[in-house]
Design a protein around this motif. Structure first.
Motif, mmCIF file in Angstrom:
data_model
loop_
_atom_site.group_PDB
_atom_site.id
_atom_site.type_symbol
_atom_site.label_atom_id
_atom_site.label_comp_id
_atom_site.label_asym_id
_atom_site.label_seq_id
_atom_site.Cartn_x
_atom_site.Cartn_y
_atom_site.Cartn_z
ATOM 1 N N LEU B 88 0.702 -1.132 0.008
ATOM 2 C CA LEU B 88 -0.021 -0.014 -0.065
ATOM 3 C C LEU B 88 0.673 1.357 -0.009
ATOM 4 O O LEU B 88 0.637 2.323 -0.464
ATOM 5 N N CYS B 89 2.005 1.266 0.701
ATOM 6 C CA CYS B 89 2.914 2.310 0.801
ATOM 7 C C CYS B 89 3.403 2.525 -0.623
ATOM 8 O O CYS B 89 3.820 3.935 -1.067
ATOM 9 N N LEU B 90 3.531 1.524 -1.593
ATOM 10 C CA LEU B 90 4.223 1.835 -2.886
ATOM 11 C C LEU B 90 3.372 2.643 -3.582
ATOM 12 O O LEU B 90 3.668 3.573 -4.298
ATOM 13 N N PHE B 91 1.928 2.258 -3.534
ATOM 14 C CA PHE B 91 0.945 3.096 -4.175
ATOM 15 C C PHE B 91 0.740 4.339 -3.915
ATOM 16 O O PHE B 91 0.439 5.330 -4.817
ATOM 17 N N PHE B 92 1.469 5.101 -2.760
ATOM 18 C CA PHE B 92 1.179 6.134 -2.201
ATOM 19 C C PHE B 92 2.434 7.012 -2.628
ATOM 20 O O PHE B 92 2.772 8.042 -2.118
ATOM 21 N N GLY B 93 3.507 6.390 -3.377
ATOM 22 C CA GLY B 93 4.486 6.994 -3.769
ATOM 23 C C GLY B 93 5.697 6.760 -2.779
ATOM 24 O O GLY B 93 6.713 7.448 -3.133
ATOM 25 N N GLY B 94 5.851 5.946 -1.886
ATOM 26 C CA GLY B 94 7.035 5.674 -0.804
ATOM 27 C C GLY B 94 7.648 4.743 -1.288
ATOM 28 O O GLY B 94 7.380 3.831 -2.373
ATOM 29 N N ASN B 95 8.585 4.273 -0.383
ATOM 30 C CA ASN B 95 9.275 2.751 -0.541
ATOM 31 C C ASN B 95 8.488 1.753 0.050
ATOM 32 O O ASN B 95 7.272 1.935 0.754
ATOM 33 N N PHE B 96 8.863 0.402 0.078
ATOM 34 C CA PHE B 96 8.105 -0.765 0.472
ATOM 35 C C PHE B 96 8.188 -0.525 2.026
ATOM 36 O O PHE B 96 9.538 -0.216 2.664
ATOM 37 N N LEU B 97 7.050 -0.486 2.541
ATOM 38 C CA LEU B 97 7.175 -0.559 4.236
ATOM 39 C C LEU B 97 7.358 0.864 4.783
ATOM 40 O O LEU B 97 7.847 0.776 5.814
ATOM 41 N N ASP B 98 7.006 1.723 3.984
ATOM 42 C CA ASP B 98 7.575 3.204 4.412
ATOM 43 C C ASP B 98 6.028 3.584 4.701
ATOM 44 O O ASP B 98 5.541 4.391 4.058
ATOM 45 N N TYR B 99 5.801 3.744 6.043
ATOM 46 C CA TYR B 99 4.566 3.860 6.585
ATOM 47 C C TYR B 99 4.029 5.432 6.584
ATOM 48 O O TYR B 99 3.049 6.004 6.679
ATOM 49 N N GLY B 100 5.431 6.252 6.513
ATOM 50 C CA GLY B 100 4.907 7.642 6.700
ATOM 51 C C GLY B 100 4.210 8.233 5.652
ATOM 52 O O GLY B 100 3.534 9.263 5.602
ATOM 53 N N VAL B 101 4.258 7.709 4.438
ATOM 54 C CA VAL B 101 3.219 8.182 3.057
ATOM 55 C C VAL B 101 2.088 7.954 3.257
ATOM 56 O O VAL B 101 1.041 8.469 2.546
ATOM 57 N N LEU B 102 1.545 7.049 4.423
ATOM 58 C CA LEU B 102 0.132 6.952 4.391
ATOM 59 C C LEU B 102 -0.733 7.815 5.254
ATOM 60 O O LEU B 102 -1.774 7.862 5.547
ATOM 61 N N ALA B 103 -0.162 8.853 5.797
ATOM 62 C CA ALA B 103 -0.455 9.985 6.501
ATOM 63 C C ALA B 103 -1.623 10.776 5.755
ATOM 64 O O ALA B 103 -2.664 10.925 6.600
ATOM 65 N N PRO B 104 -1.866 11.032 4.537
ATOM 66 C CA PRO B 104 -2.959 11.696 3.982
ATOM 67 C C PRO B 104 -4.129 10.969 3.979
ATOM 68 O O PRO B 104 -5.271 11.126 4.040
ATOM 69 N N LEU B 105 -3.774 9.277 3.900
ATOM 70 C CA LEU B 105 -5.203 8.538 3.955
ATOM 71 C C LEU B 105 -5.480 8.319 5.372
ATOM 72 O O LEU B 105 -6.728 8.013 5.610
ATOM 73 N N LEU B 106 -4.773 8.397 6.406
ATOM 74 C CA LEU B 106 -5.265 8.432 7.704
ATOM 75 C C LEU B 106 -5.493 9.664 8.502
ATOM 76 O O LEU B 106 -5.921 9.773 9.488
ATOM 77 N N HIS B 107 -5.308 10.955 8.014
ATOM 78 C CA HIS B 107 -5.438 12.187 8.245
ATOM 79 C C HIS B 107 -4.719 12.405 9.646
ATOM 80 O O HIS B 107 -5.260 13.007 10.645
ATOM 81 N N VAL B 108 -3.469 11.905 9.767
ATOM 82 C CA VAL B 108 -2.599 12.310 10.820
ATOM 83 C C VAL B 108 -1.093 12.593 10.220
ATOM 84 O O VAL B 108 -0.950 12.565 9.256
ATOM 85 N N SER B 109 -0.451 13.218 11.445
ATOM 86 C CA SER B 109 1.027 13.382 10.940
ATOM 87 C C SER B 109 1.701 12.110 10.418
ATOM 88 O O SER B 109 1.461 11.237 10.863
ATOM 89 N N PRO B 110 2.754 12.319 9.810
ATOM 90 C CA PRO B 110 3.848 11.279 9.422
ATOM 91 C C PRO B 110 4.075 10.505 10.460
ATOM 92 O O PRO B 110 4.187 9.040 10.417
#
Lengths: 93, 157, 81, 238, 127
Positions: B88-110
């Motif tokens: 899922l992180c790959l689809f948001f433009g990050g690296n594999f297992l880089d959870y910081g890019v999920l921030a816009p999906l979860l509405h929280v800070s990275p």
């Protein structure tokens, strides 16, 4: 046979004992293992991941790929157990 | 090994303690951020509680909760959750297992997104470890002849 | 780290390891291995590795012992050495 | 001639009427049979529905009470009361209550739970006192130079009924120094190992058993309790 | 001399445990005894790694005191133990149990085929 085993074990132990002479002392804060990357992990973990337990953040975030491989190893172990034992069970029944 | 135990004390104590053991296991998984614990430990404790149910109440009672096929499905599901969060992180433009890019999906800070990502990964690991432990025990205990020599001798005397 | 405590635990660990390998009865050997795991867990707790100690107590000392005892029940209990 | 014809006609009339009556009775009988059958079938359906509803109500009650107990246990463990952690606790308790709601309340009458807990707390100091007494006794036995111990295994049949009270009695016996419960047979026979004649005699006197029967409201204690309750009701009526 | 012993005794303990486990693995004939020896060997290796992570002089557990929403505390690396070996060994312990399960499965399969757990008897029956 038994004496040969004991000789092999003692030789291995002696070699390893010789190797410990150059190892860093016990509890040395400046040993190479604790100088390289771990200070960065310790100081940055709260700012970067909001996780106070450094081991957890290291396990699932910084070294997440490692843990993924390890979970796959467990998965493989379960599969192997099923493959070895379940076929025999089916045949018995 | 797997049969309905005839000992009243063991059965009653197991019956009362199993829900609390399972809740403690989930607590260990969920609070891995603040205290010792995490997916591996919690998953193993959850598996141990199911093994306790198997060896005290027998196969019928335990398997009506989680059947053997479900266990086999669950241990693929655990690995799938882990790898799925990574992908899922790959689809948001990050690296594999880089959870910081999920921030816009979860509405929280990275940083908080990383914390939540760790929680999801731990749940996946817990499910996988739990089902693998129960599966290994079940396959070992069901295989081969089981000679119940000790208890039969005692019952006869 | 408290030195006398440490030395006592290390002594027990070595004794348990030797006993687990020398006992003829396999069920006793397996149970002694469980005790060895718990002493190891105690040692890691006082070395400061709480996560590893927790893992050892839950994984190796409980589920590992259960698996080994099941294996001994399924196969045979006596060994020649 | 005419008279005979008339008699014949009346006879035929009577036979026809009789036939018709029989027929009508048959029809009526079958009708009542049918209605009674359908009614019994319907009653059975209704009863099954009611029974199912009672079972569903009982299981939902069990589910709810298990959920509440587990949620309290979670709060005790966690100590974090923000919304995120409380919702996590709700989810976890729901999952566990779904998995094992029939385990915690297998043989318990739900209405009595509060009274049982009260009586159990009241039972504890007495049990601690008992432990202290037998502790001193066993210490005296072991420390005296002649070691006057007489280990023996004896059996007694209990009057308790449910498995919870069996377990409570067995653990109470084991907690008391000098006596250990070895086994409980299926018929409720306890096998107990005692270190001394006096300890065994104490157990056989049955005080502990009475107390535990009082806690779980079993055997004759339940009648005494009922009588007391009824006495209060009668007093109010007078 | 005493300083030397005090500085290195953790390595010696791990070497002793490793020798015991190694002897169990290659010297014992019984297969379950071999598994027990393998277990001891693995714990010895884990002990070696954990003792590397120790730091003298008031270093505490690798859990930072911190509450949600508060300010980020200033953390000095010397105050906490080295967490990296802990993480590696945590995964190693779980893998240890997985290998234990596979080994037990193989042992049970061997026992069903040959009716014995002794290695020399199995070799005699094969040939």
């Amino acid at each position: 046979m038994k004496s040969l085993t004991i000789i092999i074990v003692l030789i291995t132990g002696a070699v390893l004992f010789y190797g410990t002479v150059d190892m860093p002392d016990w509890g040395d804060p400046n040993s190479p293992a604790s100088r390289h990357v771990s200070p960065r992990y310790i100081t940055q973990t709260v700012a970067e991941t909001e996780t106070p337990n450094i081991v957890t953040s290291l396990l699932a975030d910084y070294r997440g790929y490692d843990t993924l491989g390890e979970t796959t190893v467990i998965f493989g172990a379960g599969m192997v157990c099923i493959l070895i034992l379940r076929s025999a069970r089916k045949r018995e029944e | 090994m797997i049969h309905n135990s005839t000992d009243v004390i063991i059965k009653t104590v197991a019956r009362i303690f199993i829900p609390f053991i399972q809740l403690y296991a989930l607590y260990v998984i969920m609070h891995g951020h603040y205290s010792p614990g995490g997916g591996f430990q919690g998953g193993v404790i959850l598996g141990a509680s199911l093994i306790l149910l198997l060896i005290t109440h027998g196969e019928r009672v335990a398997m009506q909760r989680i059947s053997e096929n479900w266990i086999t499905i669950l241990f693929s599901l655990g690995v799938l959750i882990y790898a799925g969060i990574g992908t899922l992180c790959l689809f948001f433009g990050g690296n594999f297992l880089d959870y910081g890019v999920l921030a816009p999906l979860l509405h929280v800070s990275p940083a908080a997104a990383r914390s939540l990502g760790i929680l999801g990964v731990e749940i996946g690991v817990g499910i996988a470890v739990m089902s693998v432990m129960v599966s290994i025990f079940y396959n070992i205990a069901r295989s081969g002849p089981y000679r119940n020599k000790g208890t039969t001798a005692r019952r006869e005397s | 780290m408290i030195l006398p405590f440490d030395i006592i635990i290390l002594l027990f660990v070595v004794i348990c390891a030797v006993a687990a390998l020398t006992v003829k009865d396999l069920l006793s050997a397996v149970v002694i291995l469980g005790a060895y795991s718990f002493f190891m867990c105690l040692m890691w707790t006082q070395m400061g590795a709480v996560d590893v100690a927790f893992t050892e107590a839950s994984v190796s000392a409980s589920v590992g012992t259960i698996l080994l005892i099941t294996a001994v029940f399924k196969t045979t209990r006596n060994s020649k050495d | 001639m005419e008279i005979t014809l008339l008699v014949q006609a009346t006879d035929e009339c009577f036979s026809v009427i009789e036939k018709a009556r029989r027929h009508a009775i048959d029809v009526l009988n079958t009708a009542t049979l049918l209605t009674s059958e359908t009614r019994s079938v319907e009653e059975r359906k209704l009863q099954a529905l009611l029974k199912g509803a009672v079972q569903a109500r009982a299981s939902s009650q069990q589910f709810l009470s298990t959920f509440l107990i587990l949620m309290a246990f979670w709060c005790l463990l966690s100590g974090k009361f923000d919304i995120f952690h409380l919702s996590l606790g709700c989810i976890c308790s729901l999952v566990i209550a779904y998995l094992s709601h029939d385990l915690l309340f297998a043989n318990v009458r739900v209405g009595d739970a509060r009274l049982i807990i009260q009586r159990f707390i009241a039972y504890m100091p007495w049990h601690l006192y008992q432990i202290a007494i037998s502790n001193v006794h066993v210490a005296k036995l072991v420390l005296s130079p002649r070691m006057p111990i007489e280990p023996n295994v004896f059996r007694f049949k209990t009057k308790l009924e449910s498995d919870m009270s069996w377990m409570a009695l067995a653990t109470s016996i084991t907690l008391t120094p000098g006596t250990i419960t070895i086994d409980i047979e299926d018929s409720g026979e306890f096998v107990v190992h005692a270190l001394d004649k006096k300890l065994a005699a104490d157990l056989n006197a049955g005080e502990m058993e009475d107390k535990i029967a009082h806690i779980f409201m079993e055997s004759d204690h339940i009648y005494i309790q009922d009588a007391l309750d009824m006495a209060r009701v009668f007093g109010a009526m007078k | 001399m005493l300083d030397f012993i005090m500085a290195k005794y953790n390595y010696w303990i791990y070497i002793i445990l490793m020798m015991i486990g190694f002897y169990g693995m290659i010297g014992k004939n019984n297969l379950v005894k071999k598994i027990i020896g393998m277990n001891i060997f693995q714990t010895a290796i884990i002990l070696f790694f954990i003792s590397i992570a120790c730091k003298k002089g008031g270093a505490t557990l690798p859990i930072i005191e911190y509450s949600h929403g508060g300010e980020h505390p200033v953390v000095h690396a010397a105050d906490y133990l080295n967490p990296l070996p802990h993480v590696l060994m945590l995964t190693a312990i779980v893998v240890m149990v997985a290998t234990l399960g596979v080994a037990i499965a193989i042992v049970i399969r061997l026992y069903r085929d040959y009716k014995t757990l002794e290695e020399d008897e199995i070799l005699r029956k094969i040939s």
